[in-house]
Design a protein around this motif. Structure first.
Motif, PDB file in Angstrom:
ATOM      1  N   ASN A  98       0.703  -1.215   0.081  1.00 40.91           N
ATOM      2  CA  ASN A  98       0.065   0.034   0.306  1.00 40.91           C
ATOM      3  C   ASN A  98       0.551   1.525   0.057  1.00 40.91           C
ATOM      4  N   GLN A  99       0.494   2.005  -0.952  1.00 42.37           N
ATOM      5  CA  GLN A  99       1.314   3.613  -1.363  1.00 42.37           C
ATOM      6  C   GLN A  99       1.354   3.530   0.385  1.00 42.37           C
ATOM      7  N   ALA A 100       0.935   4.655   1.111  1.00 36.58           N
ATOM      8  CA  ALA A 100       0.942   5.270   2.381  1.00 36.58           C
ATOM      9  C   ALA A 100       2.180   4.174   3.359  1.00 36.58           C
ATOM     10  N   LYS A 101       1.692   3.249   3.641  1.00 37.62           N
ATOM     11  CA  LYS A 101       1.920   2.530   4.652  1.00 37.62           C
ATOM     12  C   LYS A 101       3.656   2.066   3.378  1.00 37.62           C
ATOM     13  N   TYR A 102       3.856   2.013   2.872  1.00 38.83           N
ATOM     14  CA  TYR A 102       5.096   1.694   2.053  1.00 38.83           C
ATOM     15  C   TYR A 102       5.887   3.576   2.380  1.00 38.83           C
ATOM     16  N   ASP A 103       5.602   4.585   1.810  1.00 44.48           N
ATOM     17  CA  ASP A 103       5.544   5.738   2.328  1.00 44.48           C
ATOM     18  C   ASP A 103       5.733   5.724   3.514  1.00 44.48           C
ATOM     19  N   GLU A 104       5.486   5.586   4.751  1.00 42.23           N
ATOM     20  CA  GLU A 104       5.280   5.677   6.411  1.00 42.23           C
ATOM     21  C   GLU A 104       7.166   5.055   7.021  1.00 42.23           C
ATOM     22  N   LEU A 105       7.288   3.845   5.861  1.00 41.49           N
ATOM     23  CA  LEU A 105       8.444   3.882   7.018  1.00 41.49           C
ATOM     24  C   LEU A 105       9.798   4.216   6.298  1.00 41.49           C
ATOM     25  N   PRO A 106      10.784   3.880   7.686  1.00 42.74           N
ATOM     26  CA  PRO A 106      12.046   4.403   7.445  1.00 42.74           C
ATOM     27  C   PRO A 106      12.594   4.002   6.080  1.00 42.74           C
ATOM     28  N   LYS A 107      13.203   5.042   6.090  1.00 41.98           N
ATOM     29  CA  LYS A 107      14.884   4.364   4.394  1.00 41.98           C
ATOM     30  C   LYS A 107      15.279   3.232   5.064  1.00 41.98           C
ATOM     31  N   LEU A 108      15.520   2.850   6.029  1.00 45.71           N
ATOM     32  CA  LEU A 108      16.496   1.829   6.451  1.00 45.71           C
ATOM     33  C   LEU A 108      15.102   0.595   6.254  1.00 45.71           C
ATOM     34  N   TYR A 109      13.861   0.911   6.359  1.00 48.03           N
ATOM     35  CA  TYR A 109      13.046  -0.159   6.706  1.00 48.03           C
ATOM     36  C   TYR A 109      12.481  -0.941   4.704  1.00 48.03           C
ATOM     37  N   LYS A 110      12.528   0.235   3.704  1.00 43.13           N
ATOM     38  CA  LYS A 110      12.683   0.798   2.054  1.00 43.13           C
ATOM     39  C   LYS A 110      13.578  -0.575   1.834  1.00 43.13           C
ATOM     40  N   GLU A 111      15.188  -0.549   1.960  1.00 41.63           N
ATOM     41  CA  GLU A 111      15.700  -1.229   1.776  1.00 41.63           C
ATOM     42  C   GLU A 111      15.492  -2.751   2.064  1.00 41.63           C
ATOM     43  N   VAL A 112      15.314  -2.995   3.343  1.00 41.31           N
ATOM     44  CA  VAL A 112      15.284  -4.011   3.873  1.00 41.31           C
ATOM     45  C   VAL A 112      13.747  -4.964   2.959  1.00 41.31           C
ATOM     46  N   LEU A 113      13.327  -3.784   2.705  1.00 39.28           N
ATOM     47  CA  LEU A 113      11.949  -4.633   2.022  1.00 39.28           C
ATOM     48  C   LEU A 113      12.924  -5.096   0.400  1.00 39.28           C
ATOM     49  N   GLU A 114      13.401  -4.474   0.056  1.00 35.17           N
ATOM     50  CA  GLU A 114      14.443  -4.304  -1.477  1.00 35.17           C
ATOM     51  C   GLU A 114      15.128  -5.904  -1.170  1.00 35.17           C
ATOM     52  N   SER A 115      15.949  -5.625  -0.431  1.00 36.21           N
ATOM     53  CA  SER A 115      16.313  -7.111  -0.023  1.00 36.21           C
ATOM     54  C   SER A 115      16.203  -8.132   0.106  1.00 36.21           C
ATOM     55  N   ALA A 116      14.885  -8.648   1.526  1.00 35.08           N
ATOM     56  CA  ALA A 116      14.087  -9.322   1.145  1.00 35.08           C
ATOM     57  C   ALA A 116      13.566  -9.664  -0.459  1.00 35.08           C
ATOM     58  N   CYS A 117      12.658  -9.153  -0.970  1.00 28.82           N
ATOM     59  CA  CYS A 117      12.340  -9.262  -2.143  1.00 28.82           C
ATOM     60  C   CYS A 117      13.228 -10.236  -3.107  1.00 28.82           C
ATOM     61  N   HIS A 118      14.376  -9.505  -3.037  1.00 31.94           N
ATOM     62  CA  HIS A 118      15.799  -9.585  -4.497  1.00 31.94           C
ATOM     63  C   HIS A 118      15.590 -11.643  -2.937  1.00 31.94           C
ATOM     64  N   ASP A 119      15.962 -11.080  -2.234  1.00 32.96           N
ATOM     65  CA  ASP A 119      16.590 -12.504  -1.425  1.00 32.96           C
ATOM     66  C   ASP A 119      14.818 -13.789  -2.023  1.00 32.96           C
ATOM     67  N   ALA A 120      14.629 -13.320  -1.949  1.00 36.43           N
ATOM     68  CA  ALA A 120      13.017 -14.152  -2.214  1.00 36.43           C
ATOM     69  C   ALA A 120      12.881 -14.050  -3.609  1.00 36.43           C
ATOM     70  N   THR A 121      13.426 -13.527  -4.586  1.00 38.69           N
ATOM     71  CA  THR A 121      13.536 -13.851  -6.342  1.00 38.69           C
ATOM     72  C   THR A 121      14.782 -15.049  -6.048  1.00 38.69           C
ATOM     73  N   LEU A 122      15.749 -15.381  -5.610  1.00 38.10           N
ATOM     74  CA  LEU A 122      16.535 -15.603  -6.491  1.00 38.10           C
ATOM     75  C   LEU A 122      16.441 -17.113  -5.265  1.00 38.10           C
ATOM     76  N   THR A 123      15.713 -17.922  -4.456  1.00 38.41           N
ATOM     77  CA  THR A 123      15.651 -18.386  -3.643  1.00 38.41           C
ATOM     78  C   THR A 123      14.218 -19.545  -4.688  1.00 38.41           C
ATOM     79  N   SER A 124      13.681 -18.839  -4.525  1.00 34.54           N
ATOM     80  CA  SER A 124      12.437 -19.206  -5.256  1.00 34.54           C
ATOM     81  C   SER A 124      12.506 -19.518  -7.052  1.00 34.54           C
ATOM     82  N   ILE A 125      13.740 -19.164  -7.705  1.00 39.41           N
ATOM     83  CA  ILE A 125      14.054 -20.140  -8.804  1.00 39.41           C
ATOM     84  C   ILE A 125      15.028 -20.598  -8.101  1.00 39.41           C
ATOM     85  N   ALA A 126      15.742 -21.039  -7.787  1.00 39.39           N
ATOM     86  CA  ALA A 126      16.507 -22.057  -7.473  1.00 39.39           C
ATOM     87  C   ALA A 126      15.546 -23.502  -7.055  1.00 39.39           C
ATOM     88  N   LYS A 127      14.741 -22.403  -6.076  1.00 38.37           N
ATOM     89  CA  LYS A 127      13.769 -24.274  -5.610  1.00 38.37           C
ATOM     90  C   LYS A 127      13.270 -25.108  -6.717  1.00 38.37           C
TER      91      LYS A 127
END
Length: 366
Positions: A248-277
């Protein structure tokens, strides 16, 4: 001199001692709910969303928690986009082509028939301008979309009867998602959009004559081989399937910059892991299905050719009526053409040779 050094050292030590608690205190505790479009039983595709939640918690020392819910527990699997848009949930894990009924442009975030393969899709999204092209589109739905998983190339699905020509598709009722349904409709098929958990009973009862889902590992789990004997390949409508975390755009905008970076990192990880699996799990599952009596079939050449022609006719028709689709499609197709030229030189030549050699060696070993 010593006193000055001790005082300086003490000041540094004091600052260090205070820094960690101060940083910890500035990291807020956040609790989100994630609505998935997938059932819990499909541990790989459902697991990509769960992986995002696990990584977010691990990278924030539990400060940022996302609780994942399978399809139907919070909202139906095919309604998660509405739930995120309206703020009913903070985020969702889904495949964007489920929502082409709202706007065909959604398909670009997932896959297009005869489009990009897994690596090409990742390249377009991460470095080729794909996410930038889609950002404004998703903003219109109050959504931030982040790539978060990929199934790789998919199978062509399960059929209750054999397909020998384009004529055999006429009147066929098939569960198929995204713009592929519109393409199949051009070939005489009656497309049906059915959530994953409802496919088996529809196929068993004959409500549909055929159904595509993902590939051997997930299809075996859902038991499609028990109600349809013919398993076709390739899934020309899904050279890959990019999965997405909708926020949700509003919820995303409320996140600290660190948490936005964490989301990106977690999503990258999920992509690599799912392909490998999927790359590990699918080969063994296909062997089990064939051993259990599944009839593996390649789509006839005339079916593939007719589908290819119908696909690009469809894109031109949509582009003529939808300015947003047209703008993204023009950039996407230019990127695709460039990638195809490169992959034909390197990847395809290598793959074609080693697979041919493997085939010869396998034949000799028999």
């Amino acid at each position: 001199m010593i006193r000055r050094q001790l005082l300086t050292g003490g000041a540094v030590m004091g600052a260090s001692a205070l820094a960690a608690p101060a940083i910890a205190q500035t990291a807020p505790e956040i609790r989100w709910r994630l609505a998935s479009s997938f059932p819990r039983s499909l541990d790989t595709i459902w697991g990509a969303g769960e992986r995002v939640a696990q990584r977010v918690a691990a990278l924030t020392d539990g400060k940022f928690q996302i609780r994942a819910f399978p399809a139907g527990e919070l909202v139906p699997g095919l309604q998660v986009a509405d739930a995120v848009q309206n703020g009913t949930v903070e985020c969702a894990h889904t495949a964007s082509y489920y929502f082409v009924g709202k706007d065909p442009t959604f398909a670009f975030d997932a896959t297009l028939p005869f489009g990009l393969n897994t690596r090409q899709m990742n390249a377009w999204m991460q470095e080729g301008g794909g996410r930038e092209a889609l950002r404004q589109f998703f903003a219109g739905y109050n959504i931030v979309s982040i790539p978060a998983g990929n199934t790789g190339a998919q199978m062509g699905g399960w059929f209750r009867r054999e397909i020998k020509s384009v004529q055999d598709l006429s009147g066929l009722k098939m569960r198929i998602a995204g713009l592929a349904g519109n393409v199949m409709q051009k070939l005489g098929v009656v497309p049906q959009q059915i959530a994953g958990g409802d496919i088996y009973p529809a196929l068993e009862k004959g409500t549909v004559d055929a159904a595509e889902w993902i590939g051997p590992y997930d299809d075996e789990k859902l038991g499609f081989n028990r109600v349809a004997p013919y398993y076709y390949f390739p899934g020309w409508w899904e050279g890959c399937l990019n999965l997405s975390l909708y926020v949700n755009q509003a919820k995303y905008d409320e996140l600290p910059k660190l948490y936005k970076e964490v989301l990106e990192s977690a999503c990258h990880d999920a992509t690599l892991t799912s392909i490998a699996k999927y790359d590990v799990q699918n080969p063994a599952a296909l062997k089990r299905l064939i051993a259990a009596g599944t009839q593996l079939r390649a789509f006839p050449r005339d079916v593939m050719g007719a589908a290819y022609k119908a696909s690009f006719e469809l894109y031109d028709e949509i582009a003529a009526q939808n300015a947003t689709f047209k703008k993204i499609y023009e950039g996407w197709r230019e990127f695709r053409d460039t990638e195809y030229g490169w992959f034909r030189v390197t990847e395809h030549t290598f793959d074609q040779f080693v697979y041919a050699m493997y085939g010869q060696e396998a034949q000799q070993r028999r």
